[in-house]
Design a protein around this motif. Structure first.
Motif, PDB file in Angstrom:
ATOM      1  N   SER A 133      -5.508  32.419 -50.805  1.00 55.82           N
ATOM      2  CA  SER A 133      -6.011  33.164 -51.956  1.00 55.82           C
ATOM      3  C   SER A 133      -6.624  32.222 -52.997  1.00 55.82           C
ATOM      4  CB  SER A 133      -4.858  33.946 -52.610  1.00 55.82           C
ATOM      5  OG  SER A 133      -5.300  34.610 -53.770  1.00 55.82           O
ATOM      6  N   ILE A 134      -7.805  32.606 -53.486  1.00 53.44           N
ATOM      7  CA  ILE A 134      -8.437  31.892 -54.600  1.00 53.44           C
ATOM      8  C   ILE A 134      -9.032  32.926 -55.547  1.00 53.44           C
ATOM      9  CG2 ILE A 134      -9.005  29.940 -53.084  1.00 53.44           C
ATOM     10  CD1 ILE A 134     -11.972  30.793 -53.328  1.00 53.44           C
ATOM     11  N   ALA A 135      -9.346  32.499 -56.752  1.00 53.71           N
ATOM     12  CA  ALA A 135     -10.044  33.386 -57.687  1.00 53.71           C
ATOM     13  C   ALA A 135     -11.537  33.373 -57.376  1.00 53.71           C
ATOM     14  CB  ALA A 135      -9.800  32.927 -59.122  1.00 53.71           C
ATOM     15  N   ASN A 136     -12.216  34.415 -57.779  1.00 52.23           N
ATOM     16  CA  ASN A 136     -13.668  34.521 -57.585  1.00 52.23           C
ATOM     17  C   ASN A 136     -14.366  33.320 -58.230  1.00 52.23           C
ATOM     18  OD1 ASN A 136     -16.380  35.136 -57.626  1.00 52.23           O
ATOM     19  ND2 ASN A 136     -16.146  37.159 -58.515  1.00 52.23           N
ATOM     20  N   PRO A 137     -14.980  32.450 -57.443  1.00 51.75           N
ATOM     21  CA  PRO A 137     -15.587  31.236 -58.018  1.00 51.75           C
ATOM     22  C   PRO A 137     -16.780  31.511 -58.936  1.00 51.75           C
ATOM     23  CG  PRO A 137     -16.144  31.441 -55.691  1.00 51.75           C
ATOM     24  CD  PRO A 137     -15.110  32.496 -55.976  1.00 51.75           C
ATOM     25  N   LYS A 138     -17.364  32.708 -58.839  1.00 50.09           N
ATOM     26  CA  LYS A 138     -18.498  33.036 -59.695  1.00 50.09           C
ATOM     27  C   LYS A 138     -18.052  33.510 -61.078  1.00 50.09           C
ATOM     28  CE  LYS A 138     -21.606  34.262 -55.888  1.00 50.09           C
ATOM     29  NZ  LYS A 138     -22.444  35.335 -55.268  1.00 50.09           N
ATOM     30  N   ALA A 139     -16.804  33.940 -61.191  1.00 52.52           N
ATOM     31  CA  ALA A 139     -16.316  34.472 -62.465  1.00 52.52           C
ATOM     32  C   ALA A 139     -15.202  33.636 -63.080  1.00 52.52           C
ATOM     33  CB  ALA A 139     -15.823  35.917 -62.277  1.00 52.52           C
ATOM     34  N   SER A 156     -14.220  23.821 -46.044  1.00 54.70           N
ATOM     35  CA  SER A 156     -14.865  25.059 -46.485  1.00 54.70           C
ATOM     36  C   SER A 156     -15.250  25.956 -45.309  1.00 54.70           C
ATOM     37  CB  SER A 156     -16.100  24.750 -47.330  1.00 54.70           C
ATOM     38  OG  SER A 156     -15.734  24.096 -48.518  1.00 54.70           O
ATOM     39  N   ASP A 157     -15.873  25.379 -44.302  1.00 51.86           N
ATOM     40  CA  ASP A 157     -16.301  26.172 -43.144  1.00 51.86           C
ATOM     41  C   ASP A 157     -15.110  26.586 -42.285  1.00 51.86           C
ATOM     42  OD1 ASP A 157     -18.950  26.007 -43.903  1.00 51.86           O
ATOM     43  OD2 ASP A 157     -19.349  24.224 -42.693  1.00 51.86           O
ATOM     44  N   THR A 158     -14.176  25.662 -42.106  1.00 50.82           N
ATOM     45  CA  THR A 158     -13.014  25.929 -41.260  1.00 50.82           C
ATOM     46  C   THR A 158     -12.176  27.093 -41.791  1.00 50.82           C
ATOM     47  OG1 THR A 158     -12.903  23.582 -40.712  1.00 50.82           O
ATOM     48  CG2 THR A 158     -10.956  24.899 -40.222  1.00 50.82           C
ATOM     49  N   LEU A 159     -12.008  27.150 -43.119  1.00 51.08           N
ATOM     50  CA  LEU A 159     -11.112  28.139 -43.720  1.00 51.08           C
ATOM     51  C   LEU A 159     -11.844  29.368 -44.270  1.00 51.08           C
ATOM     52  CD1 LEU A 159      -8.658  25.783 -45.664  1.00 51.08           C
ATOM     53  CD2 LEU A 159      -8.397  26.774 -43.382  1.00 51.08           C
ATOM     54  N   LYS A 160     -13.146  29.409 -44.073  1.00 51.26           N
ATOM     55  CA  LYS A 160     -13.949  30.495 -44.648  1.00 51.26           C
ATOM     56  C   LYS A 160     -13.415  31.885 -44.300  1.00 51.26           C
ATOM     57  CE  LYS A 160     -18.759  32.027 -45.061  1.00 51.26           C
ATOM     58  NZ  LYS A 160     -20.166  31.778 -44.629  1.00 51.26           N
ATOM     59  N   GLY A 161     -13.006  32.075 -43.058  1.00 49.72           N
ATOM     60  CA  GLY A 161     -12.526  33.382 -42.623  1.00 49.72           C
ATOM     61  C   GLY A 161     -11.126  33.722 -43.100  1.00 49.72           C
ATOM     62  N   LYS A 162     -10.442  32.752 -43.695  1.00 51.18           N
ATOM     63  CA  LYS A 162      -9.068  32.983 -44.156  1.00 51.18           C
ATOM     64  C   LYS A 162      -8.973  33.197 -45.660  1.00 51.18           C
ATOM     65  CE  LYS A 162      -6.875  30.421 -40.383  1.00 51.18           C
ATOM     66  NZ  LYS A 162      -5.824  29.450 -40.018  1.00 51.18           N
TER      67      LYS A 162
END
Length: 252
Positions: A133-139, A156-162
């Motif tokens: 879980s992360i916060a919306n990086p745009k906001a 970044s690419d490896t965990l993108k789907g998680k």
């Protein structure tokens, strides 16, 4: 005779109370979600010490920027970064000279379970989890710091789907707390108080992995003539607020 004196004293006390209430004001404050707990503690002390009251709203910095730009009635803004207040200042939406850094935040990888997160964050590379879980990086600046950290780690690419995104850092924490995600890149202040982690296991992400999270505050145009707004900003610079801010893991 004594009764008359007592009545007179009561009248004087009542008059002083009325005068104090008349001079007390209220300030409308927009507060970055990561600063919820410390702000609640600061507001309580501020109200006791000054008589002014705080009406606080908590959320994502980017969302607050949009609301302020569209005329929201906020008088003071406590951002999770320094760029958004600088932008508001440049646009003439703040009181000149009122901007200052009230805290510097830290990003952590957190699990509510003991022993899940090691002291080097190797659990991220192992990938033995379903959701991060992360916060919306745009906001939310903490969301941006999370993506910067994953970039630095080459994940970044490896965990993108998680990755699951919360609208703000509070929702990002909730995803982990409720079990919808096993891990979260969240704010240290959310899982830390009085020198220790409140629960679970944590990795404090090295600050070299993300841009410094300098959190700035300022008085907005709508608070220009409100003594309570100025009083709150001054209080945030004082020793009581500093003690609370440090207790939640921020540096000054």
């Amino acid at each position: 005779m004594c009764a008359r004196i007592i009545r007179s004293l009561l009248v004087v006390c009542a008059s002083l109370a009325v005068a104090a209430n008349a001079s007390a004001g209220q300030v409308q404050v927009a507060v970055a979600a990561n600063f919820t707990a410390p702000m609640q503690a600061i507001a309580s002390e501020f109200e006791k010490d000054t008589g002014h009251s705080v009406q606080a709203s908590y959320g994502a910095t980017g969302q607050f920027y949009a609301q302020i730009s569209n005329g929201a009635p906020f008088e003071v803004f406590l951002s999770a970064d320094d760029s958004t207040p600088a932008k508001l200042e440049k646009e003439g939406q703040s009181v000149e000279g009122s901007r200052f850094t009230y805290a510097i935040g830290k990003l952590v990888l957190w699990s509510p379970k003991e022993g899940v997160v090691d002291d080097k964050g190797a659990v991220l590379e192992k990938g033995d989890f379903k959701h991060l879980s992360i916060a919306n990086p745009k906001a939310a600046p903490y969301g941006l710091a999370a993506t910067q950290t994953l970039d630095k780690l080459g994940l970044s690419d490896t965990l993108k789907g998680k990755i699951v995104e919360g609208q703000n850092i509070t929702q990002a924490l909730q995803f982990v707390s409720t079990g919808n995600a096993e891990l979260g890149l969240v704010a240290l202040s959310q899982v830390y108080k009085d020198g220790q982690i409140t629960a679970g296991s944590v990795w404090v992400v090295p600050e070299a992995m993300y841009q410094p999270i300098r959190q700035d505050a300022l008085i907005l145009k709508k608070g220009a003539d409100n003594p309570a707004a100025e009083a709150l900003v001054e209080y945030l610079k004082g020793p009581k607020a500093a003690e609370i801010i440090k207790a939640y893991g921020y540096t000054l």
